[in-house]
Design an enzyme around this catalytic site. Sequence first.
Site, PDB file in Angstrom:
ATOM      1  N   LYS A  53       0.827  -1.207   0.000  1.00  0.00           N
ATOM      2  CA  LYS A  53       0.000   0.000   0.000  1.00  0.00           C
ATOM      3  C   LYS A  53       0.861   1.256   0.000  1.00  0.00           C
ATOM      4  CE  LYS A  53      -3.733  -2.495   2.261  1.00  0.00           C
ATOM      5  NZ  LYS A  53      -4.259  -2.970   3.541  1.00  0.00           N
ATOM      6  N   GLN A  97      -5.435  -1.797   9.569  1.00  0.00           N
ATOM      7  CA  GLN A  97      -5.071  -3.095   9.009  1.00  0.00           C
ATOM      8  C   GLN A  97      -5.559  -4.216   9.927  1.00  0.00           C
ATOM      9  OE1 GLN A  97      -3.444  -3.664   5.964  1.00  0.00           O
ATOM     10  NE2 GLN A  97      -4.063  -5.759   6.391  1.00  0.00           N
ATOM     11  N   ASP A 120     -11.730   1.932   3.874  1.00  0.00           N
ATOM     12  CA  ASP A 120     -12.134   0.569   3.521  1.00  0.00           C
ATOM     13  C   ASP A 120     -13.640   0.363   3.621  1.00  0.00           C
ATOM     14  OD1 ASP A 120     -11.533  -1.902   2.504  1.00  0.00           O
ATOM     15  OD2 ASP A 120     -11.008  -2.804   4.417  1.00  0.00           O
TER      16      ASP A 120
END
Length: 290
Positions: A53, A97, A120
């Site tokens: 990322k 994460q 997300d």
Amino acid sequence: MAIIIDGKALAKKMQKAIAEEVAQLQTQYGRPPGLAVLMVGDNPASAAYVRNKETACHKSGIASFGKQFPASVTQAELEQVIDELNADDRVDGILIQLPLPENLDAIALLNRLDPDKDADGLHPNNLGKLVRGEVGLRSCTPAGVMGLLAEAKIDIAGKNAVVIGRSILVGKPVALMLLEENATVTIAHSRTKNLAEITRKADILIAAIGRPEFVTAEMVKPNAVVIDVGINRITDYEGKSRLVGDVDYVSASEVASHITPVPGGVGPMTVTMLLHNTVWSYKKKVKSKK
């Protein structure tokens, strides 16, 4: 043999377009979009994802505000960091994460995110917009799956789609996205009875169950489209490790019409959709201030 849906190639094409757009936006608004990825502990798979990322951010011109914490970090400490990032005008997207250590409440942390910075798409506000069919941030992996289907020119409307897996990360959101495209959707999972009978009826089969090479050729309808979301590290009899998906690729590719590989299928698209979401949030913010 099935046609391979190349996620790596599509991600490269999309990231090139994102980089060009970011360059224009920075010239116009004076700063680049910013993404903060929060990682806790030293999980090797998570660390690899975060590196990917950060590399993608750099190549796309997106500012990276990544933060790594030891496994001993407390809930209160992470909440304070999230509050600071929510208030930071340089940051447009925040991603926690997952998975997190068991001592941390992941749901509470996700809910603490500013919904407009939820890169997300897992905040209740954004999941609610998905349920209602409203415009909003979409979870990256499911959005990547839909991008792959579109790139392969798969006609979804009216097709039978089966999703194996019911997680909030993939299974439920991708089922809702398929419904948006007028598929008839069945969600199966670890307790589904007669699973193979159900999967053999699928024109589009999405495997997101987290079990290596679980879906065999006998579970695939001839000429079905197979999207493998799984990523599992296995060790062979020689002690060598390799990555495999939730689908037995070799056998399934002889039955399916289209199939995604692992690696190189859904994974690169997950990172790409994270960049897309960050730029989307950035544009929403800067345009609201004009």
